[in-house]
Enzyme design. Structure first.
Site, PDB file in Angstrom:
ATOM      1  CD  GLU A  40     -46.903  69.436 -37.622  1.00  0.00           C
ATOM      2  OE1 GLU A  40     -46.284  70.114 -38.453  1.00  0.00           O
ATOM      3  OE2 GLU A  40     -46.368  69.015 -36.557  1.00  0.00           O
ATOM      4  CE  LYS A 112     -44.462  73.507 -38.641  1.00  0.00           C
ATOM      5  NZ  LYS A 112     -44.032  72.089 -38.709  1.00  0.00           N
ATOM      6  CB  CYS A 150     -45.026  71.260 -34.871  1.00  0.00           C
ATOM      7  SG  CYS A 150     -43.933  69.885 -34.425  1.00  0.00           S
TER       8      CYS A 150
END
Length: 260
Positions: A40, A112, A150
């Site tokens: 990321e 995301k 994440c």
């Protein structure tokens, strides 16, 4: 198939970050990897997300995306990396994983879904959530890869949706914020998502001090197939669809699930 994880120590110098990606992609290709995944915010990162992130944002066909495409084509390896993508809101960017094929073509882009508004951070102040929650997958060499970022690891239903969409390997590209028990949680959640879905989970993280390092590949039984330490580096490991099928034969949870 052999895959690679490129553990970076990205900073605010995008050109330097791209040079590191290029070097690690070359090492991955030389080791026989068909795909290399980076963390990321691989193209731009700092310890706290602030207004410089949307200021650094680009469209996927901008200079950063074009260079990632060239790197993939130069080394003839599929490549996944976290970028800061422009969004319709100039004050907020997308936190995006861009996947390129070995020919340099864009395979997929995942924005995301679950933003890190936790542990004193407020990612949503400068990053816009994905407009769609549909699972994002792509195929390389006969395997299907699913993308998550994440904090998404803490939401098992997202990994399950990617599994239901046919993913055999989940790429969890992360900049896992350090803190009490955070490395333990990182390793535990990667293994848990692998066990729950009887597939491989490849967790690639930024190195300290921004993140915890410890990039690893978890197998379909939750075993650690290979792992890096704290320093930047390249991990290569093989994934086996036959091993995954054998685990699913012994634990047919996909057929037995009753809650939908």
């Amino acid at each position: 198939m052999r895959i690679a994880l490129g553990q970076l120590a990205s900073g605010t110098d995008t050109a330097a970050n791209l040079r590191a990606i290029d070097a690690f992609a070359g090492r991955a290709a030389a080791a026989g990897a068909a795909l290399v995944a980076f963390p990321e915010y691989a193209s731009y990162e700092k310890k706290k997300i602030d207004a410089t992130f949307p200021a650094a944002a680009q469209p996927l066909d901008g200079e950063v995306g074009a260079e990632l495409s060239r790197i993939a084509a130069r080394h003839r390896v599929a490549l996944v990396a976290g970028v800061v993508e422009s969004s319709p809101d100039p004050a907020r960017a997308y936190n995006t994983l861009a996947a390129f094929g070995a020919d340099g073509g864009l395979l997929a882009a995942y924005r995301k879904i679950h933003l890190f508004d936790a542990q004193g951070f407020q990612e949503s102040a400068f990053v816009a959530p994905a407009p769609s929650t549909d699972p994002v997958t792509f195929d390389v060499g006969g395997l299907r890869f699913g993308l998550l970022t994440c904090y998404d690891l803490r939401f098992p239903e997202q990994a399950q949706a990617l599994s239901d969409a046919g993913s055999q390997v989940l790429l969890a590209c992360s900049s896992w914020v350090p803190g009490e028990l955070k490395t333990n949680q990182w390793r535990t959640l990667l293994a848990a998502r692998a066990i729950e879905n009887s597939l491989y989970v490849a967790g690639v993280s930024q190195a300290p001090p921004v993140s915890v390092g410890n990039s690893l590949l978890a197998g379909p039984m939750g075993e650690v197939v290979a792992e890096l330490g704290l320093d930047p580096g390249v991990l290569t490991a093989d994934v086996s669809p036959d091993s995954m099928a054998e685990v699913r034969r012994h634990f047919p949870v996909h057929r037995q699930r009753r809650l939908r």
